[in-house]
Design an enzyme around this catalytic site. Structure first.
Site, mmCIF file in Angstrom:
data_model
loop_
_atom_site.group_PDB
_atom_site.id
_atom_site.type_symbol
_atom_site.label_atom_id
_atom_site.label_comp_id
_atom_site.label_asym_id
_atom_site.label_seq_id
_atom_site.Cartn_x
_atom_site.Cartn_y
_atom_site.Cartn_z
ATOM 1 N N PHE A 151 0.860 -1.189 0.000
ATOM 2 C CA PHE A 151 0.000 0.000 0.000
ATOM 3 C C PHE A 151 0.892 1.232 0.000
ATOM 4 C CE2 PHE A 151 -2.202 3.623 1.660
ATOM 5 C CZ PHE A 151 -3.393 3.586 0.973
ATOM 6 N N ASP A 236 9.366 3.085 1.943
ATOM 7 C CA ASP A 236 8.183 3.864 2.286
ATOM 8 C C ASP A 236 7.960 3.722 3.793
ATOM 9 O OD1 ASP A 236 5.698 4.901 2.814
ATOM 10 O OD2 ASP A 236 4.714 4.031 1.058
ATOM 11 N N LYS A 265 2.464 11.171 7.035
ATOM 12 C CA LYS A 265 1.653 10.930 8.230
ATOM 13 C C LYS A 265 2.147 11.685 9.471
ATOM 14 C CE LYS A 265 -1.098 7.170 6.717
ATOM 15 N NZ LYS A 265 -0.722 6.150 5.747
HETATM 16 C C1 LIG Z 1 -0.887 6.202 4.277
HETATM 17 C C2 LIG Z 1 0.220 5.664 3.433
HETATM 18 C C3 LIG Z 1 0.524 6.240 2.188
HETATM 19 C C4 LIG Z 1 -0.290 7.350 1.581
HETATM 20 O O1 LIG Z 1 -0.325 8.496 2.348
HETATM 21 P P1 LIG Z 1 -1.488 9.600 2.092
HETATM 22 O O2 LIG Z 1 -1.126 10.730 2.970
HETATM 23 O O3 LIG Z 1 -2.797 8.945 2.474
HETATM 24 O O4 LIG Z 1 -1.448 9.926 0.642
HETATM 25 C C5 LIG Z 1 1.607 5.730 1.501
HETATM 26 N N1 LIG Z 1 2.336 4.706 1.989
HETATM 27 C C6 LIG Z 1 2.073 4.129 3.178
HETATM 28 C C7 LIG Z 1 2.922 3.017 3.670
HETATM 29 C C8 LIG Z 1 0.977 4.569 3.931
HETATM 30 O O5 LIG Z 1 0.683 3.977 5.084
#
Ligand SMILES: *Cc1c(COP(=O)(O)O)cnc(C)c1O
Length: 411
Positions: A151, A236, A265
């Site tokens: 994700f 990520d 985040k």
């Molecule tokens: C939440 C998340 C995203 C996307 O972030 P947004 O601020 O919702 O665009 C990307 N990668 C990971 C691992 C996430 O948990």
């Protein structure tokens, strides 16, 4: 049509808010039937004055808790001074933020954006440009290896490499140049890399996947593989990073340093969307004026909040507290395996539980927890993720453990 089932105990006020939201806001989520109005630390209060322990914490955007005093003070002060300049000019907060985040990541430079998805897009663009200009991949042929069950956000390019049918259905045509390998399988990743590969994009822990961890040694092996094949290791850390896992970055658990950190985040303290990537000169220098940008990226309000977030992380107390919470959760949940749970995965203040599907769905567990004053969310099927704010007390965590134990016991 409303997607939310209201129980008999739902108040008129709550029902009215839900009805209006469902009437005028697109149904891209399936929220629990609770309408929140206030938050303080690890706790939130709904429109009827009922208190809940927040065990989702804005998908880890709220690592430092709701209304964190230090972050709110910095934001308030900056709100009254300067909020946006655009990058057409310098501002007096970006300098300190860039320096602080570079120091925290150990990288030469950062590139600030807003949402997590934008930071992932930035990492993809930088990796491709590096591939053409530094590695020498033939024009238009760059490929990026991603992981099964990933994700990384919701843009068209990012869902192009998702294997979640709900996230991709109806959105074709997709962006090409991505190839998936089994998560945690170093041989599969090695087999997916060829001379066109510029990067391996991965989550050190898959949050949306249900707090899924690769086998011990995978991150170290991946680091060695990326170095050997001259491919960028792109971590990520949007959900796993910034203290959630008990360390500043989840990659730290194997003492691994990726080529690009992707952050979001909690970088905005749950107040404001702040994201960034961090990398060294050999990678980041492919970015030149006009080749990438964002109206809001690096704005003074975001930078002020982000600078305070880094200062708090540099003290190390949130990482230590996450590890403590993790020990308490592990001790509480582990005995439930075989007694309602099929599996438990804990890393820091972050846990995924797989409930015996014969017993209940993750949604049903979330609803039962809500009735007991605890908010959490299923990821898929019978998996529920817990990620309380790192300011949660021992009593808060004990409440979560006893609630899950009682619900599984049918109490
Ligand atoms: C939440 C998340 C995203 C996307 O972030 P947004 O601020 O919702 O665009 C990307 N990668 C990971 C691992 C996430 O948990």
């Amino acid at each position: 049509m409303t997607a939310t089932d209201l129980s008999a105990s739902t108040s008129e006020l709550t029902a009215a808010h839900i009805a209006t939201t469902e009437r005028y806001a697109a149904h891209n989520y399936h929220p629990l039937p609770v309408v929140l109005a206030e938050g303080d630390g690890a706790w939130v209060i709904d429109v009827d004055g009922k208190r809940y322990l927040d065990c989702l914490a804005g998908y880890s955007a709220l690592n430092f808790g709701h209304s964190n005093e230090r972050l709110v003070a910095v934001a308030r002060e900056q709100l009254g001074r300067l909020t946006l300049t655009s990058r057409a000019f310098f501002n007096d907060r970006l300098s300190g933020f860039a320096e602080a985040l570079a120091r925290l990541t150990g990288k030469d430079m950062i590139l600030p954006m807003n949402s997590g998805a934008e930071a992932v897009e930035t990492a993809i663009k930088v990796s491709r440009k590096w591939g053409y200009e530094v590695k020498g991949v033939p024009a238009g042929q760059a490929s990026i290896v991603t992981m099964e069950g990933n994700f990384h956000g919701r843009t068209t390019t990012i869902v192009s490499f998702s294997d979640d049918e709900v996230a991709t259905s109806g959105y074709a045509p997709f962006t090409s140049g991505f190839r998936r390998a089994a998560y945690g399988d170093i041989d599969a990743v090695a087999a997916a890399i060829d001379e066109t590969t510029v990067a391996v994009l991965f989550e050190p822990i898959q949050g949306e996947g249900g707090v899924v961890m690769p086998p011990e040694g995978f991150l170290r092996d991946l680091r060695a593989l990326c170095t050997e094949r001259n491919v960028l290791m792109v971590a990520d850390e949007i959900q796993s990073g910034l203290a959630r896992s008990g360390k500043t970055f989840a990659c730290d658990h194997e003492d691994v340093v990726p080529d690009i950190y992707v952050m979001g985040k909690a970088l905005g303290g749950g107040i404001y969307p702040v994201s960034a990537i961090a990398a060294d000169h050999d990678v980041m220098d492919v970015i030149t004026p006009g080749s990438h940008g964002s109206t809001f990226g690096g704005n003074p309000l975001a930078a002020a909040i982000g600078t305070e977030v880094v200062a708090m992380l540099e003290e190390g107390t949130f990482q230590a507290r996450a590890a403590e919470i993790g020990d308490q959760i592990e001790a509480g949940f582990r005995p439930l395996v075989g007694r309602g749970l099929v599996d438990v995965r804990v890393r820091g203040a972050w846990a995924g539980i797989d409930i015996d599907p014969a017993l209940m769905t993750g949604r049903q567990m979330s609803e039962a927890l809500m009735a007991r004053g605890i908010l959490a969310k299923d990821t898929h099927g019978s998996t529920v993720r817990f990620a309380p704010p790192l300011v949660a007390s021992d009593d808060d965590v004990a409440l979560l453990v006893s609630a899950v134990t009682e619900i599984l016991a049918g109490g």
